[in-house]
Design a protein around this motif. Structure first.
Motif, PDB file in Angstrom:
ATOM      1  N   ALA A   1      -9.110 -57.826   5.733  1.00  0.00           N
ATOM      2  CA  ALA A   1     -10.315 -57.053   5.428  1.00  0.00           C
ATOM      3  C   ALA A   1     -10.076 -55.546   5.504  1.00  0.00           C
ATOM      4  CB  ALA A   1     -11.443 -57.456   6.381  1.00  0.00           C
ATOM      5  N   LYS A   2      -9.082 -55.124   6.272  1.00  0.00           N
ATOM      6  CA  LYS A   2      -8.762 -53.699   6.400  1.00  0.00           C
ATOM      7  C   LYS A   2      -7.931 -53.185   5.227  1.00  0.00           C
ATOM      8  CE  LYS A   2      -8.528 -54.177  11.449  1.00  0.00           C
ATOM      9  NZ  LYS A   2      -7.629 -54.083  12.628  1.00  0.00           N
ATOM     10  N   GLY A   3      -7.364 -54.107   4.455  1.00  0.00           N
ATOM     11  CA  GLY A   3      -6.467 -53.715   3.377  1.00  0.00           C
ATOM     12  C   GLY A   3      -5.004 -53.841   3.747  1.00  0.00           C
ATOM     13  N   GLY A   4      -4.723 -54.363   4.924  1.00  0.00           N
ATOM     14  CA  GLY A   4      -3.344 -54.599   5.338  1.00  0.00           C
ATOM     15  C   GLY A   4      -2.776 -55.808   4.603  1.00  0.00           C
ATOM     16  N   ILE A   5      -1.484 -55.753   4.324  1.00  0.00           N
ATOM     17  CA  ILE A   5      -0.835 -56.787   3.520  1.00  0.00           C
ATOM     18  C   ILE A   5       0.145 -57.597   4.362  1.00  0.00           C
ATOM     19  CG2 ILE A   5       0.590 -57.246   1.493  1.00  0.00           C
ATOM     20  CD1 ILE A   5      -0.279 -54.469   0.443  1.00  0.00           C
ATOM     21  N   TYR A   6      -0.077 -58.896   4.444  1.00  0.00           N
ATOM     22  CA  TYR A   6       0.894 -59.819   5.021  1.00  0.00           C
ATOM     23  C   TYR A   6       1.710 -60.410   3.877  1.00  0.00           C
ATOM     24  CZ  TYR A   6      -1.836 -59.805   9.363  1.00  0.00           C
ATOM     25  OH  TYR A   6      -2.481 -59.428  10.508  1.00  0.00           O
TER      26      TYR A   6
END
Length: 278
Positions: free
Chosen positions: A115-120
């Protein structure tokens, strides 16, 4: 296996097209349009909610897994040079990540955005015939997290895996699920406030190439067709796909209740009695 009849009708499986070399990485945008890759042909294709199939992008970095961010941009595992890309609606490419500590990644394979825009993303090693290198520069095959923001560094968040491939997060953002295709398992991780992962737990005794979730928390594992497991990890259904390999799955369509399946040289769709969470 009686539950499967409540989710789908096998006879409703429909071939969209068989004109590709190897399809992968389906992703859905806000409208319900599906984008997918044809990696050997270096292309990204679009199948819209009106049933129109069109070429979206050539010279696509040998795209593998894809995912739309909240801004409607397509994030791409660009396997050609082992990079992560962000592709705008007008097809402008921005390289988000090219190396880690001066070394090339194995080959980003699949990804999920929080939701924060971080990419796994997962980084298994599959030797490609278009690479000049013949061995990996990285030690191990791991799961990484690229936090949002300009001045941030990618970091390893899971290395207790052998060959991570498919990846997806829960609807509430509390858990990340990683398919270990070598160990033939699916693991669940708790997601911390800073994006770190913990509490690895095996939840399904089967591996997968691609993986997705529906709104009931059921898992869809691609490989030999699509195998469906309930939230407790119990097998409840199987969609037979008569192709050599089923690489990935994604919900889309106008109501996000159609399951799209990339399988070898083809792409299929099947209406479901449940919606996807992506």
């Amino acid at each position: 296996m009686q539950v499967s009849a409540q989710l789908f009708n096998q006879d409703s499986l429909q071939l969209i097209s068989r004109q590709f070399t190897f399809t992968e990485g389906p992703a859905v945008n806000a409208k319900g349009d599906i984008y997918f890759t044809d990696q050997p042909n270096n292309q990204i294709w679009k199948y819209d909610t009106n049933g129109n199939l069109s070429l979206f992008m050539d010279n696509a970095g040998r795209a593998n897994g894809t995912y739309f961010d909240k801004h409607g941009q397509l994030l791409v595992c660009a396997d050609e040079n082992n990079e992560l890309w962000c592709v705008s609606k007008n097809k402008k490419v921005k390289v988000l990540l090219s190396t880690v500590d001066g070394r090339k990644l194995n080959g980003p394979n699949d990804l999920w955005v929080d939701a924060k825009g971080g990419i796994y993303f997962t980084d298994p090693y599959y030797q490609r015939d278009y690479w000049t290198r013949k061995k990996p520069e990285m030690e191990g095959q791991k799961v990484y997290y690229l936090p949002p923001g300009k001045k941030v560094s990618v970091r390893v968040v899971a290395e207790d895996v052998a060959k991570p491939n498919g990846i997806v997060g829960s609807a509430d953002g509390k858990y990340l699920y990683v398919a270990d295709i070598q160990r033939n398992k699916v693991y669940r991780y708790s997601i911390g406030k800073n994006g770190d992962l913990g509490d690895q737990t095996q939840i399904i005794n089967q591996g997968a190439d691609g993986i997705t979730l529906d709104s009931r928390g059921n898992f869809y594992l691609a490989g030999n067709g699509v195998t469906i497991f309930n939230p407790e990890g119990v097998k409840i259904g199987h969609i037979e796909v008569k192709e050599p390999w089923t690489s990935n799955v994604c919900f889309g369509g106008k109501n996000h209740s159609d399951l799209f399946i990339t399988a070898s040289t083809a792409v299929y769709t099947i209406p479901m009695q449940v919606k996807g969470i992506e």
